[in-house]
Design a protein around this motif. Sequence first.
Motif, PDB file in Angstrom:
ATOM      1  N   SER A 102       1.214  -0.722  -0.129  1.00 31.83           N
ATOM      2  CA  SER A 102       0.129  -0.112   0.329  1.00 31.83           C
ATOM      3  C   SER A 102       0.974   1.053  -0.265  1.00 31.83           C
ATOM      4  O   SER A 102       0.293   2.310  -0.348  1.00 31.83           O
TER       5      SER A 102
ATOM      6  N   ILE B 129       1.946   1.586  -3.814  1.00 28.82           N
ATOM      7  CA  ILE B 129       0.870   2.280  -4.578  1.00 28.82           C
ATOM      8  C   ILE B 129       0.976   3.169  -4.071  1.00 28.82           C
ATOM      9  O   ILE B 129       0.307   4.816  -4.894  1.00 28.82           O
ATOM     10  N   ALA B 130       1.002   4.313  -3.303  1.00 32.90           N
ATOM     11  CA  ALA B 130       0.532   5.638  -2.395  1.00 32.90           C
ATOM     12  C   ALA B 130       1.639   6.426  -3.718  1.00 32.90           C
ATOM     13  O   ALA B 130       1.576   7.597  -3.417  1.00 32.90           O
TER      14      ALA B 130
ATOM     15  N   LEU C  72       3.206   5.873  -5.959  1.00 29.80           N
ATOM     16  CA  LEU C  72       3.080   6.058  -7.400  1.00 29.80           C
ATOM     17  C   LEU C  72       2.051   6.775  -7.723  1.00 29.80           C
ATOM     18  O   LEU C  72       1.886   7.352  -8.548  1.00 29.80           O
TER      19      LEU C  72
ATOM     20  N   VAL D 201      -5.127  -0.500  -6.239  1.00 29.12           N
ATOM     21  CA  VAL D 201      -6.214  -1.026  -4.692  1.00 29.12           C
ATOM     22  C   VAL D 201      -7.061  -2.640  -4.170  1.00 29.12           C
ATOM     23  O   VAL D 201      -6.708  -2.326  -3.912  1.00 29.12           O
TER      24      VAL D 201
ATOM     25  N   LEU E 223     -11.620   6.539  -7.302  1.00 32.38           N
ATOM     26  CA  LEU E 223     -11.223   6.119  -5.338  1.00 32.38           C
ATOM     27  C   LEU E 223     -10.086   6.984  -4.957  1.00 32.38           C
ATOM     28  O   LEU E 223      -9.064   6.984  -5.543  1.00 32.38           O
ATOM     29  N   ARG E 224     -10.500   7.605  -4.184  1.00 29.63           N
ATOM     30  CA  ARG E 224      -9.322   8.620  -3.880  1.00 29.63           C
ATOM     31  C   ARG E 224      -9.057   8.629  -2.412  1.00 29.63           C
ATOM     32  O   ARG E 224     -10.098   8.101  -1.289  1.00 29.63           O
ATOM     33  N   PHE E 225      -7.968   8.898  -1.868  1.00 33.72           N
ATOM     34  CA  PHE E 225      -7.232   7.987  -0.207  1.00 33.72           C
ATOM     35  C   PHE E 225      -5.578   9.696  -0.260  1.00 33.72           C
ATOM     36  O   PHE E 225      -6.037   9.977  -0.586  1.00 33.72           O
ATOM     37  N   LEU E 226      -6.377   9.316   1.522  1.00 36.00           N
ATOM     38  CA  LEU E 226      -5.177   9.934   1.799  1.00 36.00           C
ATOM     39  C   LEU E 226      -3.834   9.636   1.776  1.00 36.00           C
ATOM     40  O   LEU E 226      -3.580   8.035   2.049  1.00 36.00           O
ATOM     41  N   THR E 227      -2.418   9.623   1.504  1.00 36.26           N
ATOM     42  CA  THR E 227      -1.411   9.484   1.037  1.00 36.26           C
ATOM     43  C   THR E 227      -0.791   9.025   2.073  1.00 36.26           C
ATOM     44  O   THR E 227      -0.944  10.033   3.543  1.00 36.26           O
ATOM     45  N   PRO E 228       0.484   8.289   2.763  1.00 35.80           N
ATOM     46  CA  PRO E 228       0.506   8.527   3.925  1.00 35.80           C
ATOM     47  C   PRO E 228       1.672   8.792   4.066  1.00 35.80           C
ATOM     48  O   PRO E 228       2.840   9.233   3.358  1.00 35.80           O
ATOM     49  N   GLN E 229       1.777   9.790   6.031  1.00 33.59           N
ATOM     50  CA  GLN E 229       3.145  10.552   5.439  1.00 33.59           C
ATOM     51  C   GLN E 229       4.387  10.103   6.382  1.00 33.59           C
ATOM     52  O   GLN E 229       3.561   9.211   7.127  1.00 33.59           O
TER      53      GLN E 229
ATOM     54  N   PHE F 141     -12.269  -0.829   1.012  1.00 35.18           N
ATOM     55  CA  PHE F 141     -11.851  -1.091  -0.396  1.00 35.18           C
ATOM     56  C   PHE F 141     -10.137  -1.326   0.187  1.00 35.18           C
ATOM     57  O   PHE F 141      -9.791  -1.942  -0.960  1.00 35.18           O
TER      58      PHE F 141
ATOM     59  N   SER G 202      -4.457  -0.521   3.127  1.00 33.77           N
ATOM     60  CA  SER G 202      -5.260   1.303   5.078  1.00 33.77           C
ATOM     61  C   SER G 202      -5.717   1.137   5.212  1.00 33.77           C
ATOM     62  O   SER G 202      -6.973   1.569   4.588  1.00 33.77           O
TER      63      SER G 202
ATOM     64  N   GLU H 296      -6.086   4.861   4.784  1.00 33.41           N
ATOM     65  CA  GLU H 296      -6.391   4.930   3.456  1.00 33.41           C
ATOM     66  C   GLU H 296      -8.298   4.947   3.724  1.00 33.41           C
ATOM     67  O   GLU H 296      -8.885   5.803   2.858  1.00 33.41           O
TER      68      GLU H 296
ATOM     69  N   SER I 118     -10.001   7.489   4.882  1.00 37.02           N
ATOM     70  CA  SER I 118     -10.519   8.561   4.200  1.00 37.02           C
ATOM     71  C   SER I 118     -11.254   8.798   3.327  1.00 37.02           C
ATOM     72  O   SER I 118     -11.273  10.031   2.614  1.00 37.02           O
ATOM     73  N   PHE I 119     -11.300   7.859   2.879  1.00 32.60           N
ATOM     74  CA  PHE I 119     -12.172   7.382   1.644  1.00 32.60           C
ATOM     75  C   PHE I 119     -13.594   8.578   1.623  1.00 32.60           C
ATOM     76  O   PHE I 119     -13.901   9.648   0.071  1.00 32.60           O
TER      77      PHE I 119
ATOM     78  N   LEU J   1     -12.313  12.110   2.118  1.00 26.99           N
ATOM     79  CA  LEU J   1     -11.896  13.197   0.648  1.00 26.99           C
ATOM     80  C   LEU J   1     -12.961  13.410  -0.555  1.00 26.99           C
ATOM     81  O   LEU J   1     -13.198  14.415  -0.857  1.00 26.99           O
ATOM     82  N   ASN J   2     -14.507  12.325   0.280  1.00 27.91           N
ATOM     83  CA  ASN J   2     -15.144  12.555  -1.444  1.00 27.91           C
ATOM     84  C   ASN J   2     -15.928  13.399  -0.628  1.00 27.91           C
ATOM     85  O   ASN J   2     -16.923  13.827  -1.972  1.00 27.91           O
TER      86      ASN J   2
ATOM     87  N   GLU K 243      -6.816  18.139   3.028  1.00 26.69           N
ATOM     88  CA  GLU K 243      -6.411  17.233   2.982  1.00 26.69           C
ATOM     89  C   GLU K 243      -6.094  16.965   4.953  1.00 26.69           C
ATOM     90  O   GLU K 243      -5.823  15.825   5.582  1.00 26.69           O
TER      91      GLU K 243
ATOM     92  N   ARG L 146      -7.526  14.228   7.750  1.00 29.47           N
ATOM     93  CA  ARG L 146      -6.177  13.565   8.564  1.00 29.47           C
ATOM     94  C   ARG L 146      -7.046  13.693   9.839  1.00 29.47           C
ATOM     95  O   ARG L 146      -7.188  13.070  10.502  1.00 29.47           O
TER      96      ARG L 146
ATOM     97  N   ARG M 257     -15.297  -0.572 -12.567  1.00 27.24           N
ATOM     98  CA  ARG M 257     -14.408  -0.133 -12.016  1.00 27.24           C
ATOM     99  C   ARG M 257     -14.222  -1.336 -11.086  1.00 27.24           C
ATOM    100  O   ARG M 257     -12.641  -1.618 -10.292  1.00 27.24           O
TER     101      ARG M 257
END
Lengths: 243, 280, 280, 207
Positions: free
Chosen positions: A124, A127-128, A130, A144, A211-217, B97, B100, B103, B106-107, B110-111, B116, B120, D42
């Motif tokens: 994961s 992927i984040a 990328l 994902v 699909l949108r997610f937070l990227t890890p920090q 989905f 993580s 992640e 956060s879906f 974010l929608n 950000e 968080r 998707r």
Amino acid sequence: MLIEQAAYANRWRGVSPAAKAAFALAGLLAAFAAVSPGAALRLALCSAVLTCVGAGVPAGLYLRVAAPAVGFLGLSCVGLLVAVDPDSGWRWAPEAWPQVAALAGRSLAALAALLGLVLTTPLSDLIALLRRLRCPAVLLDLMVLCYRMLFVFSQAVHEVRTAQQARLGDATLRHSLRSLGQLTANLALQVWQRALALHLAALARNGDGSLRFLTPQFAHAGRDTALAVLAGGGLLMLARWPS
Amino acid sequence: MAILMLLEAISLSHRYADGSLGLDGCSLAIRRGSRNALLGANGSGKTTLLMHCNGLLQPSAGSLRFAGAPLDMSRAGLAALRRRVGLVFQNPDRQLFSASVVEDVSFGPLNLGLDEATVRGRVDEALAAVGMAEHANRPVHHLSFGQKKRVCIAGVLAMQPDVLLLDEPMAGLDAAMQHELLAVLDRLAGQGITIVLSTHDVDFAYRWADDIHLLAAGRCLAAFAAAELPAQAAALKQAGQPLPAVVALQGALAARGIAAGAPARSLDALLAQLSLEEAR
Amino acid sequence: MAILMLLEAISLSHRYADGSLGLDGCSLAIRRGSRNALLGANGSGKTTLLMHCNGLLQPSAGSLRFAGAPLDMSRAGLAALRRRVGLVFQNPDRQLFSASVVEDVSFGPLNLGLDEATVRGRVDEALAAVGMAEHANRPVHHLSFGQKKRVCIAGVLAMQPDVLLLDEPMAGLDAAMQHELLAVLDRLAGQGITIVLSTHDVDFAYRWADDIHLLAAGRCLAAFAAAELPAQAAALKQAGQPLPAVVALQGALAARGIAAGAPARSLDALLAQLSLEEAR
Amino acid sequence: MHIMEGFLPVDHAIGWSLASAPFLAWGVHSVRRQLQAQPEQRMLLGVAAAFAFVLSALKLPSVTGSCSHPTGVGLGALLFGPLAMVPVGFVVLLFQALLLAHGGLTTLGANVFSMAIVGPFVAFGLFRLGRRCGLSLAVCVFAAACLGDLATYLTTAIQLAWAFPDPAGGFAASLLKFGGIFAITQIPLAISEGLLTVLVVNTLTRF
């Protein structure tokens, strides 16, 4: 999955994936840039030791992960050391040895670079990474979902196979093949059912596009990447160092 | 009275594509801030009803109202509804989905188009609310069933809904996990979130809910305050539900003048009442 | 005594590939023709133990005996064992992999190498035994959860086992379905089939079983006739199980001289006792 | 059979990546267009990728008794079409490199070309051709899966022979060599896979 196991449990789990990827990239470049088979083997050894000692990946696990690829390499090298003459059949071809040695060194060095990355970085995180590198959203969505669902399917496969065994589904070869056919068809059917369920679940959370997610920090991303670039430079120098 | 109703279904019917009737003239009203149990056997229409409340299914007949206004089935209207009405499905493997935890949670936010930093913050809050903060960085496939379930709830909470719908939240959980999940739900109810959950367990509904809505064959047979359940034996019977064990027992005991106090809503409460009487 | 034991586990241990200990020196004996409940929380080793009894897992240490003889782990030995010891898994969706009910139930007997006529007869019998005869030709995915569960049992019955192992058979079933399933199990026990089921519900185990085997952390803490359960409070506590509600209640009532007769093993029995005393 | 990390010379690695790239771009473009019409696709493709990954990890009881793994190339192409299989196959092969160390990043282009492009297109083409000629479903499915499999392995053999020509006999002899190694192991596997795919399609049509 052994790689998966190590990726979550090693000492470099908290190191920025960008840094680890940069180092692995340098390792791959160095493998191709190596001046001699000896230099390539030094590279491979260096990567492997770093992964096992630095990141704390157990050496036994490392070897088990590397074994199939090394087996492929061994078999191929034997093949390349045989010459086939259309007239006289086959013979050993010692003249191919330099080429085979270079190939084996390069492959081992590149494999070690790849393992250094995947054994220390959960998928994961990759992927984040990328995602930050602007990989097309269609591919990211595929990755994902694939990463999440492959564990769901693996478990389903395991459970169905066990249930089939409990009713003697593996009694003979013919029965095994039939059982496997039923299992595969059952799984294929689940593809549509699960996809629909996930689609509804996405809609329920207002998701109707990519699909949108937070990227890890990561805490020390800048420092890590600088270090990785330096170390990568070291690998390249090691590769060009005449033996 | 009417303005108190946060969510209303008015003779809702739904026919599935295969011709079967999922709902058949179902009416129901949910008070703001209440704890509701949709009680019914498998196949009585509980899930179908929940999916209507979140706009995932559209009624074949009848209508739904949220906060006094009819549901707006346009794209924007649905988005606004789903922000305020969150739905948690029964099976975590069919709604998570991402592998993580962070992640996946956060879906939803974010929608909503939040920035950000806000997302968080909300993710951290939601994970803390379900007691999963320390598991934030573990992959979903290493979590237990009960933990996955709580991640699902966090994913909805992070959208900060007014209403939380949960489909059979207790199914598949053992006693310890049920206990943990109930503590989470109690905390959320305490924060003023309206909770609607479906269940086929009458003992649980009686113990937990403020309002019980009794479903059978796609209809709402009766809706009543949980405290009034002992008077609803006929309706329960019609819905194929037994009377909670504690009601029958207390009835038998009250006939002898024992435990004749306030109705106990669980066996534990009945036992406590007995030992209290003993002490006196 | 010893010859009565149909299935015996002797300090069985099992270590999974990931290093975790599934069983840790578990011993247990099942009498021929008895109804057994393996009682324990999730993760106590119930499923692992059942999978050993059917030869799906091999012990890391310790041994198993069936009908007095040690298990033969050869291919033929396993086949013979699995014919006599049938295992029904918890999740019917994983166990039913065929398109239609008949096809699925015939899977086992066909694997025994029986001819088609015999298989047909056994399938009909098995479906009748679980009350699913009229659903024989329906596709599996149109069945309710409770019906699927009964088809799973039929699939094992069609192999005509001596022992029926069931992993958490009551999980996910509503009151009506539980009732139906219990009727099926009672009928099978009446025919002399030995039944072993796992459960985390102490009330159910107390109500239903002849023998209770208490599991915790991969060990069998205690095994006793269900009627002796009230004397096992310490062992139950150690296994993280509450005392059945009916025991606590009857205790509290007996202190006042009510329902002081034979121990009731279910709330219904207690109620019956109360109304009997009333009538006197 | 995946070509391992670092095995191909640098010009071949880059060449095969460049050869696969336009197909991948085409596949992504076509999937993106499909998604606008049917957003639920998707999830379908993502779940299908997971299915393909898990399928490739299953052990197949091979006719020779040795265990091998189905590729799912034929089945995937029949269920989702060859064009969608390019991005799906790309993700599966990437995951095999990253999660199992089967294949690699420098050889990803070559592996994608044989397994996510040649295999699915051959399988799908044969299936369509067979149906047009009026052959039965079972025969078409068998031919598609079996020959799709063989086409994949033939492509891999060509890739290896091209990169490593025989010191005496050149490309042709080398192809014979690699083809020979593959023929022994892969022909029984291709037959098993063909049979399995027929069983699967048969069962699916009854659901």
